[in-house]
Design a protein around this motif. Structure first.
Motif, PDB file in Angstrom:
ATOM      1  N   GLY A  84       0.799  -1.221   0.000  1.00 43.97           N
ATOM      2  CA  GLY A  84       0.000   0.000   0.000  1.00 43.97           C
ATOM      3  C   GLY A  84       0.822   1.256   0.000  1.00 43.97           C
ATOM      4  O   GLY A  84       0.409   2.267   0.584  1.00 43.97           O
ATOM      5  N   VAL A 138     -12.150  -0.175  -3.646  1.00 47.59           N
ATOM      6  CA  VAL A 138     -11.061  -1.133  -3.478  1.00 47.59           C
ATOM      7  C   VAL A 138     -11.283  -1.928  -2.192  1.00 47.59           C
ATOM      8  O   VAL A 138     -11.588  -1.342  -1.148  1.00 47.59           O
ATOM      9  CB  VAL A 138      -9.699  -0.402  -3.427  1.00 47.59           C
ATOM     10  CG1 VAL A 138      -8.558  -1.397  -3.189  1.00 47.59           C
ATOM     11  CG2 VAL A 138      -9.463   0.385  -4.710  1.00 47.59           C
ATOM     12  N   TYR A 156      -5.796   2.411  -7.491  1.00 47.97           N
ATOM     13  CA  TYR A 156      -6.642   3.536  -7.912  1.00 47.97           C
ATOM     14  C   TYR A 156      -7.018   3.399  -9.383  1.00 47.97           C
ATOM     15  O   TYR A 156      -8.186   3.589  -9.760  1.00 47.97           O
ATOM     16  CB  TYR A 156      -5.902   4.849  -7.671  1.00 47.97           C
ATOM     17  CG  TYR A 156      -6.693   6.081  -8.018  1.00 47.97           C
ATOM     18  CD1 TYR A 156      -7.453   6.736  -7.059  1.00 47.97           C
ATOM     19  CD2 TYR A 156      -6.695   6.593  -9.313  1.00 47.97           C
ATOM     20  CE1 TYR A 156      -8.196   7.869  -7.379  1.00 47.97           C
ATOM     21  CE2 TYR A 156      -7.430   7.703  -9.646  1.00 47.97           C
ATOM     22  CZ  TYR A 156      -8.176   8.348  -8.681  1.00 47.97           C
ATOM     23  OH  TYR A 156      -8.906   9.457  -9.010  1.00 47.97           O
ATOM     24  N   LEU A 188     -13.430   4.271  -2.829  1.00 47.04           N
ATOM     25  CA  LEU A 188     -13.229   4.210  -4.273  1.00 47.04           C
ATOM     26  C   LEU A 188     -13.629   2.851  -4.851  1.00 47.04           C
ATOM     27  O   LEU A 188     -13.626   2.672  -6.074  1.00 47.04           O
ATOM     28  CB  LEU A 188     -11.748   4.481  -4.604  1.00 47.04           C
ATOM     29  CG  LEU A 188     -11.231   5.893  -4.301  1.00 47.04           C
ATOM     30  CD1 LEU A 188      -9.717   5.950  -4.470  1.00 47.04           C
ATOM     31  CD2 LEU A 188     -11.904   6.917  -5.208  1.00 47.04           C
ATOM     32  N   ASP A 202      -4.155   8.684   1.861  1.00 45.19           N
ATOM     33  CA  ASP A 202      -3.759   7.299   1.591  1.00 45.19           C
ATOM     34  C   ASP A 202      -4.464   6.300   2.501  1.00 45.19           C
ATOM     35  O   ASP A 202      -4.038   5.153   2.610  1.00 45.19           O
ATOM     36  CB  ASP A 202      -2.237   7.146   1.785  1.00 45.19           C
ATOM     37  CG  ASP A 202      -1.437   8.070   0.888  1.00 45.19           C
ATOM     38  OD1 ASP A 202      -1.975   8.508  -0.145  1.00 45.19           O
ATOM     39  OD2 ASP A 202      -0.264   8.359   1.211  1.00 45.19           O
ATOM     40  N   ARG A 226     -10.441   5.895   2.463  1.00 39.97           N
ATOM     41  CA  ARG A 226     -10.553   6.556   1.155  1.00 39.97           C
ATOM     42  C   ARG A 226     -10.604   5.524   0.029  1.00 39.97           C
ATOM     43  O   ARG A 226     -11.423   5.624  -0.887  1.00 39.97           O
ATOM     44  CB  ARG A 226      -9.374   7.501   0.944  1.00 39.97           C
ATOM     45  CG  ARG A 226      -9.500   8.239  -0.387  1.00 39.97           C
ATOM     46  CD  ARG A 226      -8.235   8.931  -0.815  1.00 39.97           C
ATOM     47  NE  ARG A 226      -8.423   9.525  -2.136  1.00 39.97           N
ATOM     48  CZ  ARG A 226      -7.434   9.760  -2.974  1.00 39.97           C
ATOM     49  NH1 ARG A 226      -6.198   9.451  -2.652  1.00 39.97           N
ATOM     50  NH2 ARG A 226      -7.673  10.303  -4.160  1.00 39.97           N
ATOM     51  N   TYR A 227      -9.726   4.535   0.103  1.00 40.49           N
ATOM     52  CA  TYR A 227      -9.660   3.552  -0.989  1.00 40.49           C
ATOM     53  C   TYR A 227     -10.860   2.610  -0.977  1.00 40.49           C
ATOM     54  O   TYR A 227     -11.308   2.164  -2.040  1.00 40.49           O
ATOM     55  CB  TYR A 227      -8.326   2.810  -0.947  1.00 40.49           C
ATOM     56  CG  TYR A 227      -7.261   3.619  -1.652  1.00 40.49           C
ATOM     57  CD1 TYR A 227      -6.927   3.366  -2.960  1.00 40.49           C
ATOM     58  CD2 TYR A 227      -6.640   4.689  -1.014  1.00 40.49           C
ATOM     59  CE1 TYR A 227      -5.997   4.145  -3.634  1.00 40.49           C
ATOM     60  CE2 TYR A 227      -5.723   5.477  -1.659  1.00 40.49           C
ATOM     61  CZ  TYR A 227      -5.399   5.198  -2.978  1.00 40.49           C
ATOM     62  OH  TYR A 227      -4.496   5.986  -3.650  1.00 40.49           O
ATOM     63  N   ARG A 228     -11.382   2.325   0.202  1.00 43.13           N
ATOM     64  CA  ARG A 228     -12.627   1.547   0.238  1.00 43.13           C
ATOM     65  C   ARG A 228     -13.755   2.344  -0.392  1.00 43.13           C
ATOM     66  O   ARG A 228     -14.631   1.790  -1.065  1.00 43.13           O
ATOM     67  CB  ARG A 228     -12.946   1.160   1.686  1.00 43.13           C
ATOM     68  CG  ARG A 228     -12.027   0.065   2.221  1.00 43.13           C
ATOM     69  CD  ARG A 228     -12.316  -0.301   3.648  1.00 43.13           C
ATOM     70  NE  ARG A 228     -11.385  -1.345   4.107  1.00 43.13           N
ATOM     71  CZ  ARG A 228     -10.710  -1.309   5.237  1.00 43.13           C
ATOM     72  NH1 ARG A 228     -10.842  -0.280   6.067  1.00 43.13           N
ATOM     73  NH2 ARG A 228      -9.902  -2.297   5.563  1.00 43.13           N
ATOM     74  N   VAL A 287      -9.673  -3.198   0.696  1.00 45.23           N
ATOM     75  CA  VAL A 287      -8.406  -3.026   1.411  1.00 45.23           C
ATOM     76  C   VAL A 287      -8.318  -4.100   2.493  1.00 45.23           C
ATOM     77  O   VAL A 287      -9.172  -4.178   3.378  1.00 45.23           O
ATOM     78  CB  VAL A 287      -8.295  -1.629   2.031  1.00 45.23           C
ATOM     79  CG1 VAL A 287      -6.970  -1.490   2.778  1.00 45.23           C
ATOM     80  CG2 VAL A 287      -8.411  -0.564   0.946  1.00 45.23           C
ATOM     81  N   LEU A 318      -0.778   2.026  -4.256  1.00 43.64           N
ATOM     82  CA  LEU A 318      -1.958   2.884  -4.199  1.00 43.64           C
ATOM     83  C   LEU A 318      -2.378   3.342  -5.598  1.00 43.64           C
ATOM     84  O   LEU A 318      -3.572   3.348  -5.928  1.00 43.64           O
ATOM     85  CB  LEU A 318      -1.682   4.103  -3.312  1.00 43.64           C
ATOM     86  CG  LEU A 318      -1.513   3.813  -1.816  1.00 43.64           C
ATOM     87  CD1 LEU A 318      -1.089   5.072  -1.080  1.00 43.64           C
ATOM     88  CD2 LEU A 318      -2.795   3.251  -1.212  1.00 43.64           C
TER      89      LEU A 318
END
Length: 732
Positions: free
Chosen positions: A245, A341, A254, A339, A331, A335-337, A343, A250
């Motif tokens: 990560g 993703v 993304y 989007l 990061d 945030r990525y969940r 994680v 990342l």
């Protein structure tokens, strides 16, 4: 040169001279063969054995000497000898000629060709070492390099002659058939109607389709070889699975999420990787505090009273932690969940090219599968095996940020970018810094004048810089930590309180179980990647510090695009990673920012160049801020404004460099930079000023002289005389 080599070289020179003198280049053309087609066909019909023998001899000699005309000869073999005889003759003659060229290179040209075609030879050597005969067969089927270069380059490898000859014969056979067959059809063209015949059109179609078909076959064989022994799952959990990560991981995740792929991101430690937690962000925060201390200490430069600087080091490190926390949400897993993703907090180990075993941080275990997997596990500081070093509780760029007490005497090992940035920062914060570099200068990848300017600044700031010192032993003597170094054959004793190791980084592959895939990391821990960033398998990729060769955050992000796109869409098209315009900055004071070639690199690569130099002591904004030192150096193609490389050494160097980076990426020359309005007074005016220096050096003197005469004429015929008489009277 030895006598046997001289004899062989002389013989080759005589044969080449004879070929040119006797008009070989003019004879071996389709036009010439077509003009003499009737006479040649009649003679061959009466002297078939002799004709075949002479044809084979010419083919062998031309191939052995790497003379032009092999394609025409192959077509002629089909046109005059027919499919069967032509195919047999060409295949045997081309193999013999290629083998002779192979032997000539091995005997005569090994050293010369290695120097001239270093990059090509290196790539072929890697292929031979890895795949041997299969690699040669690939080159023969899908000629990435010209045939003559393959013949010569293979002679520089350790491949056996019989293996080379057999593989070459088999590999060239399909292509030989296609060209010979095309030749038989060309030989039958006698009218305009023949040009649109089905047989001729089919032959040309085969000629055009062969490279594509060969590439498909080679790719198919490669995949079968790579995946031998592994069972591909019938279905997959994810389209893309990313391990790591940090910056590379990342960005890969993304991109996958942005194109609506199902993506998993596995990270066992902290999201953001080195850049956020132990690299770029904390180091720049520390450097900013150090700059503030330096400004206060030298406030008299700005008409203020200088003040002694004393600070609470734990407060400084607390500020660093706050800045990390402020950037962290960018990061974060949340945030990525958001989007899309998945994680996963845990570690991953390979089971197959499509599967990993995951151990979550809470202890749960599972096996996940994906069509493509990206390794983005980053790097770690390299700690050299110097006796006694590990007993010194060494600091690295990884654990430095837990330090709460400022070292009184800090010993820094390494004169690269990390060592230089941290040496100056700690010196400005009040530590007595001793920096050790085994080489003769710091920042060895930059030109000498760049290193010298930074070294001079370090000396002014009181850094005890010891170049040419190699640390060989660490010990504790009477309660004091000591480093022993070798310097010009003598042992030098250096006492210190803490040691910071900054001698490079190594790829991090711990726990990945790469041996299950047969992937062996290099000595520095990085994994060997192809040009599309794949690792051993078409669906396994690596990017970032674990892949190298550039261990920068922006390089990791750049690679991540290629890894993700090739992983998701590689079955349709694959992109080769492009490093041609890769900038980097060392955040010392002065900053050192570079893109493209340095002078040393240009000389080493045999690239012709011109140098344009602009001193920042001439820039109004630099003078106003009392930062009027440093320079810009731009390398261009001789006589042209196309930029080959640029370096900026001075305040705000990284920002100034961006204009040159953009120009190189999009083919913008110095003339267009000069013609662009830059606001005054700004630091970026220096880019325009550098372009102006180039323009001044390339001003058309002949045109300017003519213009001077033109403007003098425009003043009027008597004006010059009146002005001269007036001047004479004033003198009198």
């Amino acid at each position: 040169m030895s006598k046997p080599k001289l004899i062989v070289l002389t013989l080759i020179a005589l044969l080449v001279a004879a070929f040119i003198t006797l008009g070989g280049p003019d004879v071996l053309t389709l036009e010439n063969l077509k003009q003499n087609q009737a006479q040649l066909e009649a003679w061959i019909a009466d002297n078939l054995v002799l004709a075949v023998s002479l044809y084979a001899l010419v083919y062998v000699v031309s191939t052995a000497l790497s003379l032009p005309g092999a394609t025409v000869l192959t077509l002629a073999g089909g046109a005059f000898l027919g499919n069967l005889v032509g195919l047999l003759t060409v295949s045997v003659a081309s193999t013999i000629g290629a083998s002779l060229a192979f032997l000539v290179a091995r005997f005569l040209l090994r050293d010369t060709l290695k120097r001239k075609y270093a990059k090509t030879i290196r790539r072929i050597d890697e292929g031979i070492e890895k795949d041997g005969a299969f690699y040669l067969a690939t080159l023969r089927l899908v000629p990435v390099f010209p045939f003559f270069l393959i013949n010569l380059a293979m002679g520089l490898t350790g491949m056996k002659l019989r293996t080379y000859a057999l593989v070459s014969w088999l590999g060239m056979l399909p292509g030989t058939f296609v060209y010979v067959n095309a030749g038989t059809q060309l030989g039958q063209v006698s009218s305009m109607g023949d040009i649109v015949s089905a047989d001729l059109l089919l032959s040309f179609a085969l000629l055009g389709l062969f490279p594509l078909m060969a590439k498909f076959v080679v790719g198919f064989i490669r995949r079968r070889r790579a995946y031998r022994g592994f069972r591909k799952p019938d279905s997959f959990d994810y389209n893309l699975l990313v391990i790591g990560g940090g910056s590379a991981g990342l960005v890969s995740a993304y991109i996958g999420a942005a194109v609506k792929a199902k993506v998993a991101l596995i990270e066992r430690d902290r999201m953001g990787g080195d850049c956020l937690n132990t690299g770029c962000v904390p180091s720049k925060a520390l450097i900013r505090s150090a700059k503030a201390a330096d400004t206060l200490r030298h406030a008299d430069r700005y008409g203020l009273d200088s003040v002694p600087v004393s600070g609470n080091f734990s407060s400084i490190m607390g500020r660093v932690k706050k800045i990390i926390a402020k950037v962290e949400p960018h990061d974060s897993p949340e945030r990525y969940r958001g989007l899309g993703v998945d994680v996963i907090e845990g570690g991953a180990a390979f089971v197959s090219p499509w599967e990993v075993d995951v151990v979550r941080n809470d202890g749960r275990r599972e096996r996940l599968s994906a069509r493509s997997i990206v390794i983005a596990t980053g790097g770690k500081p390299f700690v050299p095996p110097i006796p006694g070093l590990n007993t010194m509780d060494p600091l690295t760029s990884e654990n430095l940020w837990d330090l709460q007490e400022q070292p009184g005497r800090l010993l820094v090992l390494g004169g690269g970018p990390i060592g230089c940035e941290l040496s100056q920062a700690f010196a400005r914060l009040g530590s007595r810094v001793i920096q050790i570099e085994a080489g003769d200068r710091i920042l060895a990848k930059e030109d000498v004048e760049v290193s010298e300017l930074v070294q001079a600044q370090f000396h002014r700031e009181g850094i005890d810089l010891r170049t040419g010192h190699k640390a060989v032993e660490f010990a504790e003597e009477n309660g004091e930590r000591i480093a022993w170094c070798e310097h010009h054959g003598e042992r030098v004793r250096i006492p210190f309180d803490r040691v910071l190791v900054a001698v490079g980084r190594a790829g991090n592959t711990d726990g990945l179980n790469l041996e299950a895939l047969g992937i062996e990391p290099r000595e520095n821990g990085t994994v060997p990647v192809e040009e599309d960033l794949s690792v051993g398998f078409p669906n396994v990729f690596a990017c970032g510090d674990v892949a190298g060769p550039y261990q920068f955050t922006h390089a990791a992000s750049h690679q991540a695009w290629y890894a993700a796109v090739n992983g998701l869409f590689g079955q349709f098209r694959r992109f080769r990673v492009d490093y041609r315009v890769l900038p980097w900055v060392t955040f010392t004071a002065p900053e050192v920012a570079r893109v493209g070639l340095s002078e040393a690199e240009a000389r080493a690569q045999g690239v012709d160049y011109e140098v344009t130099r602009y001193g920042l002591d001439d820039l109004d904004r630099a003078i106003a801020e009392d930062e009027d030192h440093g320079f810009i150096k731009v390398l261009t193609v001789p006589g042209k404004d196309r930029i080959l490389g640029a370096v900026v050494v001075g305040a705000h160097g990284g920002e100034i460099l961006a204009e040159f980076t953009l120009a190189m990426k999009h083919g913008i020359g110095l003339n267009k930079i000069l013609g662009t309005i830059h606001p005054y007074p700004t630091w970026n005016e220096s880019a325009k000023a550098a372009a102006g220096q180039w323009k001044q050096a390339h001003a058309p003197q002949g045109v300017l002289a003519w213009l001077e005469r033109f403007h003098r004429w425009r003043l009027g015929g008597g004006h010059t005389g009146k002005a001269q008489r007036k001047q004479d009277r004033s003198v009198t």
